[in-house]
Design a protein around this motif. Structure first.
Motif, short mmCIF file in Angstrom:
data_model
loop_
_atom_site.label_atom_id
_atom_site.label_comp_id
_atom_site.label_asym_id
_atom_site.label_seq_id
_atom_site.Cartn_x
_atom_site.Cartn_y
_atom_site.Cartn_z
N ILE A 1 -47.05 9.36 -58.40
CA ILE A 1 -46.20 9.24 -57.21
C ILE A 1 -44.89 8.54 -57.55
O ILE A 1 -43.81 9.03 -57.20
CB ILE A 1 -46.95 8.45 -56.11
N HIS B 1 -39.27 2.65 -55.52
CA HIS B 1 -40.51 2.99 -54.82
C HIS B 1 -41.25 1.75 -54.37
O HIS B 1 -41.32 0.76 -55.10
CB HIS B 1 -41.47 3.76 -55.75
N ASN C 1 -44.60 4.68 -49.62
CA ASN C 1 -45.78 5.53 -49.40
C ASN C 1 -47.05 4.71 -49.50
O ASN C 1 -47.05 3.59 -50.04
CB ASN C 1 -45.83 6.65 -50.44
N CYS C 2 -48.14 5.29 -49.00
CA CYS C 2 -49.47 4.71 -49.15
C CYS C 2 -50.28 5.59 -50.11
O CYS C 2 -50.04 6.79 -50.24
CB CYS C 2 -50.20 4.66 -47.81
N LEU D 1 -45.21 2.88 -43.67
CA LEU D 1 -44.57 4.01 -42.99
C LEU D 1 -43.28 3.58 -42.29
O LEU D 1 -42.30 4.33 -42.25
CB LEU D 1 -45.54 4.64 -41.99
N LEU E 1 -45.18 1.23 -53.13
CA LEU E 1 -46.46 1.92 -53.00
C LEU E 1 -47.49 0.91 -52.51
O LEU E 1 -47.71 -0.13 -53.14
CB LEU E 1 -46.91 2.52 -54.33
N GLN F 1 -45.40 8.99 -46.68
CA GLN F 1 -46.64 9.74 -46.73
C GLN F 1 -47.83 8.84 -47.07
O GLN F 1 -47.67 7.81 -47.72
CB GLN F 1 -46.54 10.85 -47.79
N CYS F 2 -49.00 9.26 -46.62
CA CYS F 2 -50.25 8.60 -46.98
C CYS F 2 -51.02 9.55 -47.90
O CYS F 2 -51.62 10.52 -47.44
CB CYS F 2 -51.08 8.28 -45.74
N VAL G 1 -39.96 11.98 -51.86
CA VAL G 1 -41.33 11.64 -51.52
C VAL G 1 -41.37 10.27 -50.85
O VAL G 1 -41.33 9.24 -51.51
CB VAL G 1 -42.25 11.69 -52.77
N THR G 2 -41.44 10.27 -49.52
CA THR G 2 -41.48 9.01 -48.79
C THR G 2 -42.14 9.24 -47.44
O THR G 2 -42.17 10.35 -46.91
CB THR G 2 -40.08 8.39 -48.62
N ALA H 1 -40.49 3.32 -44.81
CA ALA H 1 -39.99 4.63 -45.23
C ALA H 1 -38.80 5.04 -44.36
O ALA H 1 -37.81 5.59 -44.86
CB ALA H 1 -41.09 5.67 -45.15
#
Length: 284
Positions: free
Chosen positions: A235, A149, A196-197, A182, A151, A246-247, A243-244, A185
């Motif tokens: 997250i 991940h 992700n954010c 983004l 983040l 996304q904000c 899960v990628t 991702a």
């Protein structure tokens, strides 16, 4: 995910985080540590600051008290050598990197005609360059992680004229972080590296808030950094291929995880909406 599973969801995983001597960065590290994560933290604060609490060493002590392993690395996220040393330390101490958290950030909301070139450069160097350098250094090791991940603490892209015009240079620097996140991702989707954010729904009681003229009053209507810590941990505990791109907003993450009462994070009945969110835009 059951409570017992959630409590150990990050057991043995290694997280690197920038700007973690206090505030949101430290809260993320502590929350991940409670789930058994190894934390390697980068910060410049080796000696006590006259106005700000905590150093990189007190942060490491807090992380270990929460149940994780902590290795502090003194350095500047703007400097490629320091970032490389951070990641090398994570690999040497714990065998790799599973989670990269881009937290370090600088803010100045001065009007353009009053904003110094030095402040402009600082925001671009920490927010955009620092995010790029840390993620780039982590990528070879994230590729080897079974659940990788990235983040980034950056807002959703809100192209409202208000947010474009109220402090264009700071907006540019934060949206630059968002665009990188983004973009990664998609760039690393096949490698199953999630990017992700995460952004707060409300003001967070950090030094950026308490140092303002009405800091004490603002802090009373701000949630604690722990809400961002808990949301971040939720997250990065999820499967990266699910899960990628996304904000996320912190409160939405926790509500989706079954947390219905956010009062323990403070802020009162009407906490102040954070920047870049429609709720915070003045209504005409």
């Amino acid at each position: 995910m059951t409570n017992s599973t959630a409590a150990t969801a990050l057991q043995g995983r290694t997280l690197v985080v920038s700007g973690a001597s206090r505030g949101i960065g430290l809260a993320i590290a502590v929350s991940a540590a409670r789930q058994g994560a190894n934390i390697v933290l980068l910060a410049k604060t080796a000696e006590p600051h006259p106005k700000l609490p905590g150093t990189i060493y007190t942060a490491a002590a807090d992380i270990e008290a929460a149940g994780g392993n902590a290795v502090p690395v003194i350095g500047d996220v703007r400097k490629e050598d320091d970032v490389a040393r951070l990641v090398e330390t994570a690999v040497d101490q714990f065998g790799g990197v599973d989670i990269c958290v881009n937290n370090a950030s600088a803010i100045s909301t001065d009007p353009t005609d009053e904003l110094s070139a030095k402040k402009f450069d600082l925001m671009m160097d920490i927010n955009v360059r620092g995010t790029f350098l840390l993620t780039k250094a982590c990528l070879p090791h994230l590729r080897k992680s079974p659940n990788a991940h990235v983040l980034t603490i950056a807002p959703p892209m809100n192209m409202s004229p208000y947010w474009l015009g109220v402090h264009p240079s700071y907006t540019l620097s934060k949206y630059g972080m968002t665009l990188l996140a983004l973009g990664w991702a998609e760039e690393y989707r096949e490698a199953k590296i999630a990017s992700n954010c995460l952004w707060p729904e409300t003001y967070i009681a950090t030094a950026a808030v308490t140092s303002l003229a009405a800091g004490s009053e603002l802090a009373e209507s701000s949630r604690s950094p722990e809400i961002m810590g808990d949301a971040a941990a939720a997250i990065v505990a999820r499967p990266s291929d699910e899960v990628t791109g996304q904000c996320f907003i912190d409160s939405d993450v926790l509500r989706d995880a079954g947390v219905t009462d956010l009062s323990r994070y403070g802020g009162g009945d009407n906490p102040i909406p954070d920047l870049f969110l429609d709720a915070a835009e003045p209504k005409s």
